[in-house]
Design an enzyme around this catalytic site. Structure first.
Site, mmCIF file in Angstrom:
data_model
loop_
_atom_site.group_PDB
_atom_site.id
_atom_site.type_symbol
_atom_site.label_atom_id
_atom_site.label_comp_id
_atom_site.label_asym_id
_atom_site.label_seq_id
_atom_site.Cartn_x
_atom_site.Cartn_y
_atom_site.Cartn_z
ATOM 1 N N HIS A 57 -126.161 11.501 77.988
ATOM 2 C CA HIS A 57 -127.241 12.494 77.963
ATOM 3 C C HIS A 57 -127.932 12.562 79.333
ATOM 4 O O HIS A 57 -128.333 13.636 79.786
ATOM 5 C CB HIS A 57 -128.289 12.127 76.904
ATOM 6 C CG HIS A 57 -127.777 12.185 75.496
ATOM 7 N ND1 HIS A 57 -127.583 11.061 74.730
ATOM 8 C CD2 HIS A 57 -127.422 13.236 74.716
ATOM 9 C CE1 HIS A 57 -127.133 11.412 73.531
ATOM 10 N NE2 HIS A 57 -127.020 12.723 73.500
ATOM 11 N N LYS B 100 -117.514 16.009 75.762
ATOM 12 C CA LYS B 100 -117.096 15.067 74.701
ATOM 13 C C LYS B 100 -116.954 15.802 73.362
ATOM 14 O O LYS B 100 -116.052 15.513 72.589
ATOM 15 C CB LYS B 100 -118.129 13.953 74.615
ATOM 16 C CG LYS B 100 -118.174 13.223 73.309
ATOM 17 C CD LYS B 100 -117.576 11.871 73.429
ATOM 18 C CE LYS B 100 -117.580 11.097 72.141
ATOM 19 N NZ LYS B 100 -118.419 11.583 71.088
ATOM 20 N N SER C 170 -123.789 8.406 70.668
ATOM 21 C CA SER C 170 -124.920 7.800 69.961
ATOM 22 C C SER C 170 -124.423 6.969 68.788
ATOM 23 O O SER C 170 -125.085 6.026 68.353
ATOM 24 C CB SER C 170 -125.872 8.886 69.459
ATOM 25 O OG SER C 170 -126.329 9.656 70.550
ATOM 26 N N ARG C 171 -123.242 7.327 68.266
ATOM 27 C CA ARG C 171 -122.716 6.603 67.098
ATOM 28 C C ARG C 171 -122.082 5.270 67.481
ATOM 29 O O ARG C 171 -121.780 4.466 66.593
ATOM 30 C CB ARG C 171 -121.716 7.485 66.338
ATOM 31 C CG ARG C 171 -122.389 8.654 65.620
ATOM 32 C CD ARG C 171 -121.427 9.439 64.743
ATOM 33 N NE ARG C 171 -122.125 10.367 63.875
ATOM 34 C CZ ARG C 171 -122.292 11.681 64.112
ATOM 35 N NH1 ARG C 171 -121.809 12.216 65.226
ATOM 36 N NH2 ARG C 171 -122.950 12.445 63.259
#
Ligand code: PAF
Length: 287
Positions: A38, A150, A187-188
């Site tokens: 990010h 991504k 984030s996962r």
């Protein structure tokens, strides 16, 4: 200047209205749980605009039944620190109520392109993504918006929505950021145990194995061989080689850019990754 936080469309319009009309505004839409990937989007946005706005909103519309909406990481204070460190001007962080109100009816349809590959595994997902992204575009009215490569199909569909619905915003795709061992940042990833994190490396390894070949059938076979070898530790959903604009499979005679995309479950965590390859005699490159 400290970052301004806007929680609803009134705060947002006020913050947006304080910027001189001639200034270029960039938007980075996110669901929070911000990481280095990010940050690279924010830097890309900063390079292209006078003002940078980041939205943080875990969008319920893009999660299916049984998916991870309720446990999706929500790390607002840490996210704000990241935005501050990146010199973001405004963070837009609405509640679901502020975003959708009590009686939303109309949404964006992602069409047939939203029903293949990732969309086949997650019905309705891309309709939810496009609906929130169009709302963000309307609310923020950015000149440019930056998304990660991504989520390659998401990026392709956003480009398509902007084209088909004449949305006046420039869409920029930014390269995937990876850990030194190849794992694509997500984030996962924070759901993964150490052992699962090791298993997850099969995804990026499969892409690299595919990228070492040049014909579509051999690219897919090489990627699949790596994934098959990891079958005891990961549950493969798909590995495909597709046209980046349409997400339809490429044939053996295809030339130009193609996306080698993979999705698999590692434990309870569903991960996706992809690489953009150039077929037809030119050099392959990592997306
Ligand atoms: O890529 C994401 O984080 C989300 O899909 C997006 C674009 C912020 C829409 O909710």
């Amino acid at each position: 200047m400290d970052v301004t936080v806007a929680g609803d469309r009134i705060d947002l319009a006020k913050a947006r209205g304080e910027w001189p009309a001639g200034e270029r505004v960039a938007l980075v839409p996110t669901m929070g749980a911000l990481h280095e990937g990010h940050r690279s989007l924010m830097r890309e946005a900063r390079a292209r605009a006078d003002r940078v706005m980041v939205s943080i909103f875990v969008n319920p519309l893009q999660f299916g039944p049984g998916e991870d909406f309720s446990r999706y990481p929500r790390t607002f204070d840490a996210d704000l620190e990241v935005c501050r460190a990146e010199g973001v001007d405004v963070v837009f962080a609405p509640s679901a109520e502020a975003m959708y109100g009590p009686d939303r009816q109309v949404s964006v349809s992602s069409g047939a392109m939203g029903e293949v590959v990732e969309g086949a595994s997650r019905p309705g997902h891309f309709d939810g993504v496009l609906t929130v992204v169009l709302k963000l575009f309307n609310l923020v009215q950015p000149h440019v918006a930056v998304f990660g490569q991504k989520d390659a199909q998401q990026l392709a569909l956003i480009r398509r929505m902007v084209r088909d619905l004449d949305v006046p915003v420039e869409i920029v795709g930014a390269p995937t950021v990876r850990e030194p061992d190849g794992l694509a940042l997500s984030s996962r990833n924070r759901y993964l145990s150490e052992a699962e994190r090791g298993s997850a490396l099969a995804l990026s390894r499969s892409l690299r194995a595919g990228a070492a070949e040049s014909a579509p059938s051999r690219i897919l076979a090489a990627a699949r061989a790596v994934l098959d070898a990891a079958a005891a530790r990961i549950a493969l959903d798909y590995v495909v080689l597709v046209d980046p604009a349409t997400f339809t499979p490429v044939d053996e005679a295809y030339t130009g850019e193609a996306v080698l995309a993979v999705a698999a479950k590692v434990g309870n965590t569903r991960l996706i990754d992809n690489m953009v390859l150039t077929l037809g005699g030119r050099e392959d490159h990592v997306g």
